[in-house]
Design a protein around this motif. Structure first.
Motif, PDB file in Angstrom:
ATOM      1  N   GLY A  88      -5.716   8.628  -9.785  1.00  0.00           N
ATOM      2  CA  GLY A  88      -5.315   7.222  -9.709  1.00  0.00           C
ATOM      3  C   GLY A  88      -5.401   6.604  -8.338  1.00  0.00           C
ATOM      4  N   ALA A  89      -5.921   7.334  -7.344  1.00  0.00           N
ATOM      5  CA  ALA A  89      -6.036   6.770  -6.001  1.00  0.00           C
ATOM      6  C   ALA A  89      -7.125   5.699  -5.985  1.00  0.00           C
ATOM      7  CB  ALA A  89      -6.365   7.865  -4.994  1.00  0.00           C
ATOM      8  N   ASN A  90      -6.822   4.566  -5.360  1.00  0.00           N
ATOM      9  CA  ASN A  90      -7.821   3.500  -5.246  1.00  0.00           C
ATOM     10  C   ASN A  90      -8.880   3.831  -4.208  1.00  0.00           C
ATOM     11  OD1 ASN A  90      -4.932   2.023  -5.740  1.00  0.00           O
ATOM     12  ND2 ASN A  90      -6.569   1.089  -6.945  1.00  0.00           N
ATOM     13  N   ARG A  91      -8.457   4.613  -3.204  1.00  0.00           N
ATOM     14  CA  ARG A  91      -9.404   5.021  -2.180  1.00  0.00           C
ATOM     15  C   ARG A  91      -8.997   6.380  -1.640  1.00  0.00           C
ATOM     16  NH1 ARG A  91     -10.968   1.909   3.494  1.00  0.00           N
ATOM     17  NH2 ARG A  91     -12.622   3.331   4.090  1.00  0.00           N
ATOM     18  N   VAL A  92      -9.991   7.206  -1.326  1.00  0.00           N
ATOM     19  CA  VAL A  92      -9.719   8.527  -0.752  1.00  0.00           C
ATOM     20  C   VAL A  92     -10.527   8.667   0.534  1.00  0.00           C
ATOM     21  CG1 VAL A  92      -9.763  11.023  -1.117  1.00  0.00           C
ATOM     22  CG2 VAL A  92      -9.389   9.497  -3.068  1.00  0.00           C
ATOM     23  N   VAL A  93      -9.846   9.077   1.606  1.00  0.00           N
ATOM     24  CA  VAL A  93     -10.538   9.330   2.872  1.00  0.00           C
ATOM     25  C   VAL A  93     -10.328  10.792   3.247  1.00  0.00           C
ATOM     26  CG1 VAL A  93     -10.358   6.978   3.731  1.00  0.00           C
ATOM     27  CG2 VAL A  93      -8.533   8.581   4.211  1.00  0.00           C
ATOM     28  N   PHE A 144       0.840  -1.194   0.000  1.00  0.00           N
ATOM     29  CA  PHE A 144       0.000   0.000   0.000  1.00  0.00           C
ATOM     30  C   PHE A 144       0.872   1.239   0.000  1.00  0.00           C
ATOM     31  CE2 PHE A 144      -2.820  -3.037   2.185  1.00  0.00           C
ATOM     32  CZ  PHE A 144      -3.999  -2.853   1.482  1.00  0.00           C
ATOM     33  N   LEU A 145       0.308   2.335  -0.471  1.00  0.00           N
ATOM     34  CA  LEU A 145       0.922   3.651  -0.317  1.00  0.00           C
ATOM     35  C   LEU A 145      -0.156   4.591   0.191  1.00  0.00           C
ATOM     36  CD1 LEU A 145       3.404   5.588  -2.498  1.00  0.00           C
ATOM     37  CD2 LEU A 145       1.228   6.678  -1.951  1.00  0.00           C
ATOM     38  N   ILE A 146       0.159   5.309   1.265  1.00  0.00           N
ATOM     39  CA  ILE A 146      -0.779   6.284   1.831  1.00  0.00           C
ATOM     40  C   ILE A 146      -0.234   7.684   1.582  1.00  0.00           C
ATOM     41  CG2 ILE A 146      -1.918   7.106   3.930  1.00  0.00           C
ATOM     42  CD1 ILE A 146      -1.632   4.279   5.068  1.00  0.00           C
ATOM     43  N   ALA A 147      -0.960   8.476   0.795  1.00  0.00           N
ATOM     44  CA  ALA A 147      -0.563   9.852   0.502  1.00  0.00           C
ATOM     45  C   ALA A 147      -1.205  10.763   1.553  1.00  0.00           C
ATOM     46  CB  ALA A 147      -1.010  10.244  -0.909  1.00  0.00           C
ATOM     47  N   ASN A 148      -0.386  11.317   2.430  1.00  0.00           N
ATOM     48  CA  ASN A 148      -0.900  12.062   3.584  1.00  0.00           C
ATOM     49  C   ASN A 148      -0.271  13.454   3.653  1.00  0.00           C
ATOM     50  OD1 ASN A 148      -2.292  12.430   6.078  1.00  0.00           O
ATOM     51  ND2 ASN A 148      -0.410  11.960   7.183  1.00  0.00           N
ATOM     52  N   ARG A 149      -0.254  14.127   2.509  1.00  0.00           N
ATOM     53  CA  ARG A 149       0.262  15.499   2.453  1.00  0.00           C
ATOM     54  C   ARG A 149      -0.897  16.446   2.098  1.00  0.00           C
ATOM     55  NH1 ARG A 149       5.198  15.827   4.666  1.00  0.00           N
ATOM     56  NH2 ARG A 149       5.468  17.758   3.517  1.00  0.00           N
ATOM     57  N   SER A 150      -0.587  17.614   1.577  1.00  0.00           N
ATOM     58  CA  SER A 150      -1.648  18.510   1.114  1.00  0.00           C
ATOM     59  C   SER A 150      -2.322  17.886  -0.108  1.00  0.00           C
ATOM     60  CB  SER A 150      -1.061  19.876   0.748  1.00  0.00           C
ATOM     61  OG  SER A 150      -0.231  19.757  -0.396  1.00  0.00           O
ATOM     62  N   ASP A 151      -3.538  18.321  -0.438  1.00  0.00           N
ATOM     63  CA  ASP A 151      -4.257  17.745  -1.571  1.00  0.00           C
ATOM     64  C   ASP A 151      -3.473  17.884  -2.872  1.00  0.00           C
ATOM     65  OD1 ASP A 151      -6.223  17.077   0.165  1.00  0.00           O
ATOM     66  OD2 ASP A 151      -7.659  18.606  -0.473  1.00  0.00           O
ATOM     67  N   GLU A 152      -2.831  19.034  -3.048  1.00  0.00           N
ATOM     68  CA  GLU A 152      -2.042  19.265  -4.266  1.00  0.00           C
ATOM     69  C   GLU A 152      -0.867  18.286  -4.342  1.00  0.00           C
ATOM     70  OE1 GLU A 152       0.465  22.870  -6.458  1.00  0.00           O
ATOM     71  OE2 GLU A 152      -0.749  23.302  -4.685  1.00  0.00           O
ATOM     72  N   GLU A 153      -0.146  18.136  -3.221  1.00  0.00           N
ATOM     73  CA  GLU A 153       0.971  17.191  -3.188  1.00  0.00           C
ATOM     74  C   GLU A 153       0.481  15.757  -3.342  1.00  0.00           C
ATOM     75  OE1 GLU A 153       4.555  18.289  -0.420  1.00  0.00           O
ATOM     76  OE2 GLU A 153       2.713  18.941   0.568  1.00  0.00           O
ATOM     77  N   SER A 196     -12.892  17.812   1.201  1.00  0.00           N
ATOM     78  CA  SER A 196     -13.726  16.758   0.609  1.00  0.00           C
ATOM     79  C   SER A 196     -14.072  17.051  -0.850  1.00  0.00           C
ATOM     80  CB  SER A 196     -15.001  16.591   1.432  1.00  0.00           C
ATOM     81  OG  SER A 196     -15.719  17.823   1.512  1.00  0.00           O
ATOM     82  N   ALA A 197     -13.989  18.329  -1.259  1.00  0.00           N
ATOM     83  CA  ALA A 197     -14.274  18.679  -2.648  1.00  0.00           C
ATOM     84  C   ALA A 197     -13.225  18.122  -3.603  1.00  0.00           C
ATOM     85  CB  ALA A 197     -14.352  20.198  -2.785  1.00  0.00           C
ATOM     86  N   ASN A 198     -12.049  17.759  -3.062  1.00  0.00           N
ATOM     87  CA  ASN A 198     -10.970  17.251  -3.924  1.00  0.00           C
ATOM     88  C   ASN A 198     -10.933  15.730  -4.013  1.00  0.00           C
ATOM     89  OD1 ASN A 198      -9.968  19.847  -4.482  1.00  0.00           O
ATOM     90  ND2 ASN A 198      -8.771  19.868  -2.592  1.00  0.00           N
ATOM     91  N   ILE A 199     -11.874  15.074  -3.353  1.00  0.00           N
ATOM     92  CA  ILE A 199     -11.881  13.606  -3.363  1.00  0.00           C
ATOM     93  C   ILE A 199     -11.935  13.055  -4.777  1.00  0.00           C
ATOM     94  CG2 ILE A 199     -13.261  11.575  -2.756  1.00  0.00           C
ATOM     95  CD1 ILE A 199     -13.960  12.917  -0.130  1.00  0.00           C
ATOM     96  N   LYS A 200     -12.839  13.593  -5.600  1.00  0.00           N
ATOM     97  CA  LYS A 200     -12.997  13.062  -6.960  1.00  0.00           C
ATOM     98  C   LYS A 200     -11.744  13.275  -7.805  1.00  0.00           C
ATOM     99  CE  LYS A 200     -15.458  17.241  -8.538  1.00  0.00           C
ATOM    100  NZ  LYS A 200     -16.710  17.727  -9.173  1.00  0.00           N
ATOM    101  N   TYR A 201     -11.031  14.410  -7.578  1.00  0.00           N
ATOM    102  CA  TYR A 201      -9.823  14.682  -8.364  1.00  0.00           C
ATOM    103  C   TYR A 201      -8.699  13.706  -7.988  1.00  0.00           C
ATOM    104  CZ  TYR A 201     -12.331  18.984  -9.357  1.00  0.00           C
ATOM    105  OH  TYR A 201     -13.293  19.886  -9.741  1.00  0.00           O
TER     106      TYR A 201
END
Length: 334
Positions: free
Chosen positions: A224-229, A182-191, A214-219
């Motif tokens: 390519g994210a498999n899941r967004v929380v 797994f990879l967890i991206a836990n930075r700013s939405d842009e990063e 939450s408005a950036n979840i779809k982007y």
């Protein structure tokens, strides 16, 4: 220059030991000058003066112990003084200066043996519970962090980490992204969008992105994210649930995110052992595994929790963790 916590603790121990040694030497000196008949020096001021000038190897020679035992004691004080004074100087002045000047290299590569591991891009309180769980389950993980101060604190905690920007292909390859589970991206939405794009182009790895907005979840999903929380969205749902039913307390009102992790509010009862302690003294995370991410006081929610803040009765703790961790915390609040 601010010393790291580990050095500060060592300095306090050093100073405490040094003070005790000075007191002992002062008492022994008073006994020896009386034994030698030099009663004019038998007072605390002259005794302290002699100890300080002798331990620092200044030795003006105006007060001298003349008996054989007095001379041996003088030699012993001088030698131990060299250790005390120069030991402190080297440990807390010269060594930190050299470390800063040489900019000691930070780890930049995960071990070659790493496989089926989890890559965590960015460290904060949200990740603490997850990391505890991974350590407990003996799951390999590596943290990518570009903040040098945070990275050094992770190294001090002996957490596996590497220095670099998670948006760079080279950093992801150094984290063995090709072998990761797994990879967890836990930075700013842009990063996070850049991390997701880079990771998905380098390897077939399951990517979980943490969205600030939450408005950036779809982007992030498009990237390519498999899941967004979204912790804020989860927190918003939780607070909405509390608004609809403000009298529901305990684990029954928990809101779940990231499968096993939940957010819950727990009131601190008057008989709780937490009452009167600071959050630092209470050491809730170590005792229960749960993380405190906010407190409710007098009807107001505060999402910034200071370590020195005192826990009072009827304070409501906003906590995250597994149901097991939160159950232990609930027992602690009663």
């Amino acid at each position: 220059m601010k010393l790291p916590a580990m050095w500060r603790r060592s300095l306090y121990h050093y100073l405490g030991i040094s003070l005790a040694v000075v007191i002992i030497y002062t008492i022994v000196f008073l006994l020896l000058v009386n034994y030698e008949g030099q009663t004019q020096f038998s007072n605390p001021v002259d005794a302290l003066y002699w100890v300080i000038t002798t331990t620092t190897t200044v030795g003006y020679g105006d007060i001298v112990l003349t008996s054989p035992i007095g001379k041996f004691f003088t030699i012993f004080v001088e030698l131990s003084g060299v250790v005390m004074v120069f030991g402190i100087l080297i440990t807390f002045v010269i060594t930190p200066w050299f470390e800063k000047a040489l900019n000691m290299p930070l780890p930049t590569k995960a071990p070659d043996s790493f496989s089926s591991h989890i890559i965590i891009c960015g460290y904060n309180r949200l990740m603490e519970t997850l990391i505890d769980e991974l350590e407990e389950q003996k799951v390999n993980f590596i943290i990518i962090e570009d903040n040098e101060e945070i990275l050094r604190s992770l190294i001090e905690k002996k957490l596996p980490c590497i220095y670099g920007k998670a948006t760079d292909d080279e950093t992801l390859e150094n984290a063995r992204v090709g072998n990761a589970r797994f990879l967890i991206a836990n930075r700013s939405d842009e990063e996070n969008a850049s991390i997701v794009l880079a990771a998905s182009s380098l390897a077939d790895v399951h990517i979980i992105a943490v969205a600030e907005d939450s408005a950036n979840i779809k982007y992030l999903k498009y990237a390519g994210a498999n899941r967004v929380v979204s912790p804020k969205l989860v927190l918003g749902r939780f607070l909405g649930k509390k608004a609809l039913d403000p009298y529901v307390m305990g684990l029954g009102g928990a809101t779940t995110f990231l499968d096993k992790y939940s957010i819950v509010e727990l009131p601190v009862y008057p008989a709780s052992q937490l009452v009167g302690k600071s959050f630092n003294e209470a050491n809730i995370h170590k005792k229960t595994g749960a993380n405190i991410i906010g407190v409710r006081k007098e009807g107001k929610l505060f999402l910034k929790v200071e370590d020195e803040e005192i826990i009072k009765e009827n304070t409501v703790l906003l906590a995250t963790g597994t149901m097991e961790h939160l159950s232990e915390l609930k027992d602690l609040t009663k």
